[in-house]
Design a protein around this motif. Sequence first.
Motif, PDB file in Angstrom:
ATOM      1  N   GLY A  16       0.842  -1.184   0.000  1.00  0.00           N
ATOM      2  CA  GLY A  16       0.000   0.000   0.000  1.00  0.00           C
ATOM      3  C   GLY A  16       0.886   1.246   0.000  1.00  0.00           C
ATOM      4  N   ASN A  17       0.402   2.323   0.589  1.00  0.00           N
ATOM      5  CA  ASN A  17       1.172   3.559   0.708  1.00  0.00           C
ATOM      6  C   ASN A  17       1.598   3.735   2.162  1.00  0.00           C
ATOM      7  OD1 ASN A  17       2.205   6.149   0.855  1.00  0.00           O
ATOM      8  ND2 ASN A  17       0.618   7.065  -0.417  1.00  0.00           N
ATOM      9  N   PRO A  18       2.878   3.518   2.480  1.00  0.00           N
ATOM     10  CA  PRO A  18       3.324   3.608   3.878  1.00  0.00           C
ATOM     11  C   PRO A  18       3.130   4.988   4.508  1.00  0.00           C
ATOM     12  CG  PRO A  18       4.938   2.441   2.542  1.00  0.00           C
ATOM     13  CD  PRO A  18       3.963   3.065   1.589  1.00  0.00           C
ATOM     14  N   LEU A  19       2.978   6.027   3.702  1.00  0.00           N
ATOM     15  CA  LEU A  19       2.793   7.368   4.247  1.00  0.00           C
ATOM     16  C   LEU A  19       1.334   7.648   4.599  1.00  0.00           C
ATOM     17  CD1 LEU A  19       5.177   9.469   1.976  1.00  0.00           C
ATOM     18  CD2 LEU A  19       5.584   8.578   4.283  1.00  0.00           C
ATOM     19  N   THR A  20       0.427   6.744   4.201  1.00  0.00           N
ATOM     20  CA  THR A  20      -0.980   6.917   4.579  1.00  0.00           C
ATOM     21  C   THR A  20      -1.380   5.755   5.488  1.00  0.00           C
ATOM     22  OG1 THR A  20      -1.696   5.838   2.512  1.00  0.00           O
ATOM     23  CG2 THR A  20      -1.520   8.246   2.515  1.00  0.00           C
ATOM     24  N   TRP A  21      -2.014   4.696   4.934  1.00  0.00           N
ATOM     25  CA  TRP A  21      -2.444   3.580   5.776  1.00  0.00           C
ATOM     26  C   TRP A  21      -1.518   2.374   5.665  1.00  0.00           C
ATOM     27  CZ3 TRP A  21      -3.284  -1.223   3.798  1.00  0.00           C
ATOM     28  CH2 TRP A  21      -3.415  -1.326   2.421  1.00  0.00           C
ATOM     29  N   GLY A  22      -0.637   2.340   4.662  1.00  0.00           N
ATOM     30  CA  GLY A  22       0.160   1.146   4.379  1.00  0.00           C
ATOM     31  C   GLY A  22       1.373   0.989   5.272  1.00  0.00           C
ATOM     32  N   LEU A  29       6.943  -0.589   9.952  1.00  0.00           N
ATOM     33  CA  LEU A  29       7.751  -1.642   9.344  1.00  0.00           C
ATOM     34  C   LEU A  29       7.332  -2.979   9.919  1.00  0.00           C
ATOM     35  CD1 LEU A  29      10.117  -2.768   7.654  1.00  0.00           C
ATOM     36  CD2 LEU A  29      11.620  -2.283   9.616  1.00  0.00           C
ATOM     37  N   ARG A  30       6.963  -3.890   9.043  1.00  0.00           N
ATOM     38  CA  ARG A  30       6.606  -5.250   9.450  1.00  0.00           C
ATOM     39  C   ARG A  30       7.763  -6.176   9.079  1.00  0.00           C
ATOM     40  NH1 ARG A  30       2.056  -8.874   6.348  1.00  0.00           N
ATOM     41  NH2 ARG A  30       1.287 -10.064   8.121  1.00  0.00           N
ATOM     42  N   GLY A  73      -3.935  -6.535   3.744  1.00  0.00           N
ATOM     43  CA  GLY A  73      -3.050  -5.471   4.200  1.00  0.00           C
ATOM     44  C   GLY A  73      -3.654  -4.674   5.336  1.00  0.00           C
ATOM     45  N   LEU A  74      -4.937  -4.355   5.227  1.00  0.00           N
ATOM     46  CA  LEU A  74      -5.609  -3.618   6.299  1.00  0.00           C
ATOM     47  C   LEU A  74      -5.638  -4.421   7.588  1.00  0.00           C
ATOM     48  CD1 LEU A  74      -8.622  -2.026   4.414  1.00  0.00           C
ATOM     49  CD2 LEU A  74      -6.804  -0.795   5.598  1.00  0.00           C
ATOM     50  N   ARG A  75      -5.935  -5.710   7.469  1.00  0.00           N
ATOM     51  CA  ARG A  75      -5.979  -6.547   8.659  1.00  0.00           C
ATOM     52  C   ARG A  75      -4.617  -6.587   9.339  1.00  0.00           C
ATOM     53  NH1 ARG A  75      -5.027 -11.434  10.842  1.00  0.00           N
ATOM     54  NH2 ARG A  75      -6.651 -12.304  12.179  1.00  0.00           N
ATOM     55  N   GLU A  83      -1.512  -6.314  -4.088  1.00  0.00           N
ATOM     56  CA  GLU A  83      -1.685  -6.646  -2.675  1.00  0.00           C
ATOM     57  C   GLU A  83      -3.159  -6.618  -2.300  1.00  0.00           C
ATOM     58  OE1 GLU A  83      -1.621  -7.239   1.385  1.00  0.00           O
ATOM     59  OE2 GLU A  83      -0.228  -7.771  -0.210  1.00  0.00           O
ATOM     60  N   ASP A  84      -3.618  -7.699  -1.699  1.00  0.00           N
ATOM     61  CA  ASP A  84      -5.010  -7.784  -1.269  1.00  0.00           C
ATOM     62  C   ASP A  84      -5.278  -6.723  -0.202  1.00  0.00           C
ATOM     63  OD1 ASP A  84      -7.115  -8.886   0.757  1.00  0.00           O
ATOM     64  OD2 ASP A  84      -7.469  -9.973  -1.119  1.00  0.00           O
ATOM     65  N   THR A  85      -6.200  -5.803  -0.487  1.00  0.00           N
ATOM     66  CA  THR A  85      -6.454  -4.684   0.418  1.00  0.00           C
ATOM     67  C   THR A  85      -6.890  -5.149   1.797  1.00  0.00           C
ATOM     68  OG1 THR A  85      -7.066  -3.280  -1.449  1.00  0.00           O
ATOM     69  CG2 THR A  85      -7.770  -2.563   0.722  1.00  0.00           C
ATOM     70  N   ASP A  86      -7.789  -6.129   1.830  1.00  0.00           N
ATOM     71  CA  ASP A  86      -8.271  -6.614   3.118  1.00  0.00           C
ATOM     72  C   ASP A  86      -7.148  -7.224   3.939  1.00  0.00           C
ATOM     73  OD1 ASP A  86     -10.791  -5.754   2.666  1.00  0.00           O
ATOM     74  OD2 ASP A  86     -11.636  -7.716   2.169  1.00  0.00           O
TER      75      ASP A  86
END
Length: 248
Positions: free
Chosen positions: A44-50, A154-155, A179-181, A174-177
């Motif tokens: 995703g975008n690490p500067l927002t939700w990723g 960082l994961r 990544g969000l989870r 990348e599956d959004t769900d």
Amino acid sequence: MRTEERRDLTLATAGLQVRADEESGAATGFVGHAAVFSSRTAIGNPLTWGFYEEIAPGAFTKTISEGDARMLVDHDTRMVVSRVSAGSLRLAQDAIGLAVEADLDSDLSYVRDLVVNLRNRNITGMSFGFRVVKDDWEPVEIETVDGAKAEAELRIIREVQLYEVSAVTFPAYEDTDAGLRSVGVALAARGDAAAFDRRAAYRPELLSFRREPAETTRDSDETQPGETTGVRQALRMEALAARYRLAR
């Protein structure tokens, strides 16, 4: 939400090479890497939700010794190229990452197609499907393109359960769900309210992972039965409304 995730490598990074019989020239197998250790990737975008992600050396140790992964084409379970338990797929960890060595059976029509597509560069990369067993999360400071400092997550993946490796035509988004989870569970475990608020501004769905504070004293106003549950449900409904653009 799904817990299975996928990650991709380009053919150049995977280092894919097709083996051929010395006499006939027929393709008999290929070698390459489906994953690379300690290489930081943006999900995703690490500067927002990723977040950023790295796979730690040794993350595949247990799944290699205990699992029965398959080699597929485009993650399609109908197109099994090789399998660990059949002896036609061999997985190992080296200094680079997850090394793959697969036998190719030309009696299978889709294997013949795979060889031609690899030769013609129609197949663009390698991928693997997995479930995270152990991971660590930590905030990291990064420098943006304009030279400013920003905080990101960082994961570090320590252990995975590997389902399959695939030769892929298109990089799988990348599956959004998933990544969000991942980021939601991590933020909840850390109890970082500020990080939650910052990311929920971009993805309100993350609020469904936020834990409500418990009532601490009897001196405060008495909570009506179900009030905490109601607050949590309201947050979930708000997140769903934002996700599916429902009227609120």
